[in-house]
Design a protein around this motif. Structure first.
Motif, PDB file in Angstrom:
ATOM      1  N   TYR A 257      -3.380 -19.440 -73.030  1.00 47.10           N
ATOM      2  CA  TYR A 257      -3.491 -17.994 -72.775  1.00 47.10           C
ATOM      3  C   TYR A 257      -2.244 -17.364 -73.366  1.00 47.10           C
ATOM      4  O   TYR A 257      -1.188 -17.340 -72.733  1.00 47.10           O
ATOM      5  CB  TYR A 257      -3.567 -17.779 -71.257  1.00 47.10           C
ATOM      6  N   ASN A 258      -2.334 -16.918 -74.607  1.00 48.22           N
ATOM      7  CA  ASN A 258      -1.117 -16.509 -75.324  1.00 48.22           C
ATOM      8  C   ASN A 258      -1.260 -15.167 -76.034  1.00 48.22           C
ATOM      9  O   ASN A 258      -2.340 -14.813 -76.479  1.00 48.22           O
ATOM     10  CB  ASN A 258      -0.766 -17.546 -76.410  1.00 48.22           C
ATOM     11  N   ASN A 259      -0.130 -14.513 -76.179  1.00 42.35           N
ATOM     12  CA  ASN A 259      -0.020 -13.402 -77.119  1.00 42.35           C
ATOM     13  C   ASN A 259       0.770 -13.911 -78.306  1.00 42.35           C
ATOM     14  O   ASN A 259       1.927 -14.351 -78.149  1.00 42.35           O
ATOM     15  CB  ASN A 259       0.738 -12.221 -76.491  1.00 42.35           C
ATOM     16  N   TYR A 260       0.149 -13.915 -79.457  1.00 43.75           N
ATOM     17  CA  TYR A 260       0.824 -14.254 -80.709  1.00 43.75           C
ATOM     18  C   TYR A 260      -0.043 -13.611 -81.784  1.00 43.75           C
ATOM     19  O   TYR A 260      -0.958 -14.235 -82.314  1.00 43.75           O
ATOM     20  CB  TYR A 260       0.920 -15.787 -80.866  1.00 43.75           C
ATOM     21  N   TYR A 261       0.245 -12.311 -82.004  1.00 45.75           N
ATOM     22  CA  TYR A 261      -0.657 -11.473 -82.809  1.00 45.75           C
ATOM     23  C   TYR A 261      -0.810 -11.963 -84.252  1.00 45.75           C
ATOM     24  O   TYR A 261      -1.811 -11.651 -84.891  1.00 45.75           O
ATOM     25  CB  TYR A 261      -0.170 -10.016 -82.784  1.00 45.75           C
ATOM     26  N   GLU A 262       0.158 -12.722 -84.733  1.00 49.84           N
ATOM     27  CA  GLU A 262       0.019 -13.275 -86.087  1.00 49.84           C
ATOM     28  C   GLU A 262      -1.177 -14.233 -86.152  1.00 49.84           C
ATOM     29  O   GLU A 262      -1.652 -14.576 -87.230  1.00 49.84           O
ATOM     30  CB  GLU A 262       1.301 -14.034 -86.481  1.00 49.84           C
TER      31      GLU A 262
ATOM     32  N   SER B 186      -4.265  -7.933 -90.235  1.00 54.64           N
ATOM     33  CA  SER B 186      -4.410  -6.722 -89.424  1.00 54.64           C
ATOM     34  C   SER B 186      -3.097  -5.936 -89.454  1.00 54.64           C
ATOM     35  O   SER B 186      -2.013  -6.516 -89.551  1.00 54.64           O
ATOM     36  CB  SER B 186      -4.750  -7.130 -87.982  1.00 54.64           C
ATOM     37  N   SER B 187      -3.209  -4.620 -89.376  1.00 52.11           N
ATOM     38  CA  SER B 187      -1.989  -3.800 -89.409  1.00 52.11           C
ATOM     39  C   SER B 187      -1.610  -3.334 -88.005  1.00 52.11           C
ATOM     40  O   SER B 187      -0.976  -2.304 -87.827  1.00 52.11           O
ATOM     41  CB  SER B 187      -2.183  -2.605 -90.345  1.00 52.11           C
TER      42      SER B 187
ATOM     43  N   ALA C  88       6.600 -14.428 -91.131  1.00 50.91           N
ATOM     44  CA  ALA C  88       5.406 -13.639 -91.520  1.00 50.91           C
ATOM     45  C   ALA C  88       4.919 -14.242 -92.827  1.00 50.91           C
ATOM     46  O   ALA C  88       5.495 -13.990 -93.885  1.00 50.91           O
ATOM     47  CB  ALA C  88       5.762 -12.178 -91.694  1.00 50.91           C
ATOM     48  N   ASP C  89       3.918 -15.093 -92.763  1.00 48.88           N
ATOM     49  CA  ASP C  89       3.406 -15.762 -93.956  1.00 48.88           C
ATOM     50  C   ASP C  89       1.882 -15.710 -93.913  1.00 48.88           C
ATOM     51  O   ASP C  89       1.253 -16.352 -93.073  1.00 48.88           O
ATOM     52  CB  ASP C  89       3.921 -17.214 -93.974  1.00 48.88           C
ATOM     53  N   ARG C  90       1.327 -14.909 -94.827  1.00 51.56           N
ATOM     54  CA  ARG C  90      -0.123 -14.694 -94.843  1.00 51.56           C
ATOM     55  C   ARG C  90      -0.906 -15.981 -95.062  1.00 51.56           C
ATOM     56  O   ARG C  90      -2.057 -16.082 -94.639  1.00 51.56           O
ATOM     57  CB  ARG C  90      -0.494 -13.718 -95.968  1.00 51.56           C
ATOM     58  N   THR C  91      -0.276 -16.966 -95.730  1.00 50.37           N
ATOM     59  CA  THR C  91      -1.023 -18.201 -95.999  1.00 50.37           C
ATOM     60  C   THR C  91      -1.193 -19.028 -94.725  1.00 50.37           C
ATOM     61  O   THR C  91      -2.058 -19.886 -94.653  1.00 50.37           O
ATOM     62  CB  THR C  91      -0.319 -19.067 -97.064  1.00 50.37           C
ATOM     63  N   GLN C  92      -0.347 -18.764 -93.720  1.00 49.15           N
ATOM     64  CA  GLN C  92      -0.435 -19.556 -92.490  1.00 49.15           C
ATOM     65  C   GLN C  92      -0.960 -18.751 -91.298  1.00 49.15           C
ATOM     66  O   GLN C  92      -1.358 -19.328 -90.293  1.00 49.15           O
ATOM     67  CB  GLN C  92       0.959 -20.074 -92.087  1.00 49.15           C
ATOM     68  N   MET C  93      -0.875 -17.412 -91.415  1.00 49.10           N
ATOM     69  CA  MET C  93      -1.107 -16.573 -90.228  1.00 49.10           C
ATOM     70  C   MET C  93      -2.228 -15.568 -90.472  1.00 49.10           C
ATOM     71  O   MET C  93      -1.997 -14.495 -91.063  1.00 49.10           O
ATOM     72  CB  MET C  93       0.201 -15.845 -89.879  1.00 49.10           C
ATOM     73  N   PRO C  94      -3.428 -15.884 -90.006  1.00 50.57           N
ATOM     74  CA  PRO C  94      -4.568 -14.999 -90.285  1.00 50.57           C
ATOM     75  C   PRO C  94      -4.396 -13.589 -89.725  1.00 50.57           C
ATOM     76  O   PRO C  94      -4.893 -12.623 -90.298  1.00 50.57           O
ATOM     77  CB  PRO C  94      -5.752 -15.716 -89.623  1.00 50.57           C
TER      78      PRO C  94
END
Ligand code: MTE
Length: 330
Positions: free
Chosen positions: A88-93, A194-195, A184-190
């Protein structure tokens, strides 16, 4: 029955009460550490006892820590089960739903990993994660963490005070604030598609808050390395502030003269101030902060818990805010 707890005198509910074997185990452990001078065998026994108490599921690498002796570092509340802490986590990345990170954060690569510590300091330095793992002795700290959304957990973290890292770079007299910048790495963090926030996720503390012994750099929980969704390989834990101050997967620490702007402040300054101290008397503009739901205690008859000033850490951190209007500096 009225008991004296670290929250003052109050009536416990059944869920407040730490199971006897865990409580006694912790007490034996603390006694054992106090007797540490009596011989290494006692200290070893005490450490083994701690591991038995907070063992994780054994899927991740072990990361033991000795019980912390810092005042306030071990709360006696019942621990939140590992499955909830890691589920149960918040990790918006990794998505905005609470169950997203546990499902998607397997794409996070935690090696190699470096943390650049720079800005107002005499010895700026980039640490490799292996260096950081050895920088100071790992301690187990049992902290409450309360999210601004109104839920809370009690987690046995493994790590050491952030002050160990800051001291190593020798802050200059100009350093007044500390900024924590996360990966912040788009290749790892779907989630970066989102903005919802302006990436990278950033948080900030005053230097004296960051230097407080309770401010923890966590590398693990439940005696194992951090699950990715909890902010591997290292994350901040500031137990008297709302959970969003506890930035995950840190890659940069900057010592600054001026107060930085956190990602949440940048997004909605009227709702998320720089200080964000847990304060039941200051409502969020859209909801009350007077009570909280402890994760794992759901149920129709489960009452909400009253939220405590500074999340129950007032005795340790209250003096940091002496004379400040905490409605203004929310
Ligand atoms: N750190 C990053 N990088 N990204 C995030 O979305 N969420 C924050 C904080 N750290 C977040 C973050 C919020 S809102 C909370 S409540 C805590 O992480 C949750 O930590 P937990 O998953 O270990 O409970």
């Amino acid at each position: 029955m009225v008991i004296k707890t670290d929250r003052g005198f109050e009536h416990p509910t059944p869920s407040d009460i730490t199971p006897r074997e865990v409580f006694e185990s912790r007490r034996r452990l603390l006694q054992g550490l106090a007797l540490g001078a009596a011989g290494p065998s006692m200290a070893l026994w005490a450490q083994r006892d701690a591991r038995a108490m907070t063992a994780g599921p054994g899927k991740l690498a072990k990361l033991p820590g000795v019980a912390s002796t810092i005042e306030g570092a071990v709360v006696m509340d019942k621990l939140t089960a590992y499955e909830h802490v890691a589920g149960y986590n918040n990790y918006y990345e990794f998505g905005v739903e609470k169950t997203d990170p546990a499902r998607t954060a397997h794409t996070l690569r935690t090696r190699p990993w470096t943390v650049a510590v720079e800005g107002e300091c005499a010895k700026p330095r980039t640490f490799g994660i292996e260096e950081l793992l050895k920088l100071a002795p790992m301690e187990e700290r049992i902290y409450r963490l309360r999210c601004v959304e109104g839920w809370s957990m009690v987690v046995p973290w493994v790590g050491y005070s952030v002050s160990n890292i800051l001291r190593a770079v020798e802050p200059t007299g100009k350093a007044k604030f500390v900024e924590f910048v996360t990966l912040a790495d788009r290749t790892q963090m779907p989630g970066l598609r989102s903005s919802v926030l302006d990436w990278p996720y950033k948080e900030g503390l005053r230097l004296d808050e960051a230097m407080h012994p309770l401010t923890l750099m966590a590398f693990g929980l439940y005696g194992e390395v951090l699950p990715n969704q909890n902010g591997a390989p290292l994350r901040l834990v500031v137990p008297w502030k709302y959970g969003f101050k506890s930035a995950k997967s840190i890659v940069k620490i900057r010592l600054l003269e001026k107060q930085p702007r956190s990602s949440w402040e940048q997004a909605i300054a009227s709702e998320y101030g720089f200080y964000s101290n847990v304060n039941p008397k200051v409502d969020h503009p859209r909801w009350s902060q007077a009570t909280e739901r402890r994760i794992g205690e759901d149920g129709v008859f489960q009452r909400k818990r009253p939220t405590l000033m500074f999340n129950g850490y007032e005795a340790q951190v209250g003096q940091l805010y002496a004379g400040m209007d905490l409605r203004k500096f929310y």
